[in-house]
Design an enzyme around this catalytic site. Structure first.
Site, short mmCIF file in Angstrom:
data_model
loop_
_atom_site.label_atom_id
_atom_site.label_comp_id
_atom_site.label_asym_id
_atom_site.label_seq_id
_atom_site.Cartn_x
_atom_site.Cartn_y
_atom_site.Cartn_z
N SER A 1 0.63 -1.31 0.25
CA SER A 1 0.02 -0.09 0.19
C SER A 1 0.93 1.16 0.02
CB SER A 1 -1.14 0.03 1.15
OG SER A 1 -2.16 0.78 1.06
N ASP B 1 -8.59 -4.75 -5.73
CA ASP B 1 -8.13 -3.76 -4.69
C ASP B 1 -8.72 -2.47 -5.03
OD1 ASP B 1 -6.47 -2.11 -3.00
OD2 ASP B 1 -4.76 -2.84 -4.06
#
Length: 533
Positions: free
Chosen positions: A201, A466
């Site tokens: 991330s 995602d």
């Protein structure tokens, strides 16, 4: 429960992202956000270690528990070392280590790092690399998160050394200067041992940025769900959700949001108040963007999904909309009338209490009172504040409705100016006399190459589902090619799914990504030779 098509079979549920409110002083929501109308951070899921007792190495040596905390003297300002150092926390194990093995380093990024000691173990890709190559593993806390702070508060003045570049410099300085608590811990700096940098991330982006900015420090790197392209108007956050959520739920959510936007912009007070009453948001009548924006929460729950867990809050929401009298809607949903009433009922009776507790609507969802505590709380271990500093200055990522005529799952009443307005509330000194400061994403992308990174020994892993996909190298329309030196692998997973061994155990596409990564990293480590750096 509704049979929501094949995605339910593979999915998914809320992980305790960010360690949750337990570890964050200012947390107001179950996922650790500072305020219920502030978007979630691009954060790493927590992976729990096996236990907190002593660890036994492969040669039978009894080692300290995974949660043993160590401290490193990190420079406050890498451009001016005379300012001194602060105590940066880290966690370490040499469970799998043998002399000559690699050092695996990661930071969880924008969170208190204490709950992330599972990343020392083979429950993650980090530990898999350590186990396969006789390495030791480290989790280091990012500056200005948790208890790794140069100063005793998070005021504007204190945050002046909170930049992406300083965080990159931290990783290099740590690698070159730390004396690890292992037998040869004073002789494993880069050049003497191969180092592998891993992140996910935001910390995945930091991994990419570090490989660009600090060549020749890390022999190999793995970046999962890496949000490398900084974007102000990040409406693309909701695109993977739109593509992969149940079709009936998507159809009804779009219909409800279109209706609410139409009513809220109509000027018809009676109709506006009807919707506000339905969602128990009458107190937000002066700020309809707050009311409509609050419904993003039901879509933000998607970020908590993972292949290895069961049904979660997101699917409870869809069930509430799509099951009527025990019957599931078809792919077109039930339509506006039922979905609007069902959403209002779910929101008021089930969702709001879990989101806001006993807080009133204005306190929980309002964003127009700059005296509210979540804007002004400058105590340390307040990840929401520290992350917002980076958002407002360098990365953006405001999660808004899609532009016309693109379909949207969330209100178009929330635009970047809505979020930019809040930056001076958080940081009145930094943004004095600025009502809508715009994050300098162009400078960030230029400095660290964004989508156009080309570095050797850098592995990118992403998930089709995602919500942060559109800021990664797997974004729609980018068509970046995977190469031997910079592979780009895509699973059917969610946010950072490929970091977890448990996810690979239930999803063959995640397993394939991990196997490809392990093969690439093995080849890169085999190329390493000692140097004089």
């Amino acid at each position: 429960m509704l049979q929501l098509d094949k995605i339910r079979l593979a999915a998914v549920s809320a992980l305790l992202l960010l360690g949750g409110a337990v570890i964050e002083v200012a947390a107001k929501t179950p996922d650790g956000r500072a305020h219920a109308n502030i978007p979630p951070r691009p954060s790493l899921p927590v992976v729990t270690p096996p236990d907190v007792g002593p660890v036994t190495s492969r040669n039978g040596t009894v080692l300290p528990p995974y949660n043993t905390t160590y401290y490193f003297d990190q420079l406050i300002d890498h451009t001016n070392p005379s300012l001194g150092t602060f105590k940066q926390r880290y966690w370490h194990t040499y469970e799998f280590y043998e002399k000559g093995g690699p050092i695996i380093l990661m930071t969880p990024g924008e969170a208190n790092a204490a709950p992330y000691t599972g990343y020392l173990t083979n429950r993650t890709i980090n530990g898999q690399v350590a186990q396969a190559h006789n390495g030791s593993a480290i989790v280091v806390e990012h500056r200005y998160y948790g208890l790794s702070n140069p100063f005793d508060d998070l005021s504007d003045a204190s945050l002046r050394f909170h930049t992406i570049q300083q965080a990159i410099d931290d990783l290099e300085y740590f690698a070159k200067n730390v004396q690890l608590p292992q037998p040869d811990g004073d002789s494993v700096a880069p050049g003497k041992a191969p180092w592998v940098l891993i992140g996910g991330s935001y910390s995945g982006a930091l991994t990419s940025f570090t490989m660009v900015n600090k060549p020749n420090v890390f022999q190999a790197a793995y970046a999962s769900s890496a949000v490398v392209e900084s974007i102000v108007d990040y409406w693309g956050y909701f695109q993977p959700i739109l593509e992969n959520m149940p079709k009936n739920c998507s159809a009804d959510v779009q219909a409800v949001i279109a209706h609410i936007d139409s009513v809220f912009t109509s000027g018809n007070t009676k109709n506006i108040n009807t919707i506000l009453k339905l969602f128990n948001m009458t107190e937000l009548s002066n700020h309809l963007d707050d009311a409509a924006g609050a419904l993003r929460n039901n879509l933000w729950d998607w970020q908590s999904l993972s292949p290895s867990s069961g049904g979660g809050t997101f699917f409870e929401f869809c069930d509430a909309l799509e099951v009527k009298n025990g019957v599931s809607a078809g792919p077109k949903g039930w339509g506006l009338q039922h979905a609007l009433q069902a959403w209002g009922s779910f929101w008021t009776k089930t969702y709001y209490p879990s989101l806001c507790g006993d807080a009133d609507v204005v306190t929980c969802l309002g964003t127009y009172d700059p005296t509210q505590a979540f804007w002004t709380d400058t105590s340390i271990d307040n990840a929401g504040r520290s992350w917002t500093w980076i958002v407002c200055n360098e990365m953006g990522f405001f999660q808004e409705g899609a532009p016309e005529p693109h379909p949207t799952l969330v209100t178009r009443l929330v635009r970047p100016v809505y979020d930019e307005r809040q930056c001076p509330y958080w940081f009145p000194e930094k943004f004095a006399n600025q009502t809508h400061p715009v994050p300098n994403v162009d400078a960030t992308n230029k400095a660290y190459d964004g989508w156009f990174v080309k570095e050797n020994h850098l592995f990118f892993a992403n998930g089709k589902s995602d919500p942060w996909r559109e800021a990664t190298l797997a974004a729609d329309g980018t068509h970046f090619q995977s190469t031997a030196e910079q592979p780009l692998a895509l699973s059917d997973g969610f946010h950072c799914s490929d970091l977890s061994t448990a996810n690979a155990n239930v999803d063959s596409t995640v397993l394939a990504v991990q196997q490809q990564a392990l093969k690439s990293i093995a080849g890169w480590l085999a190329e390493w030779k000692p140097s004089s750096q």
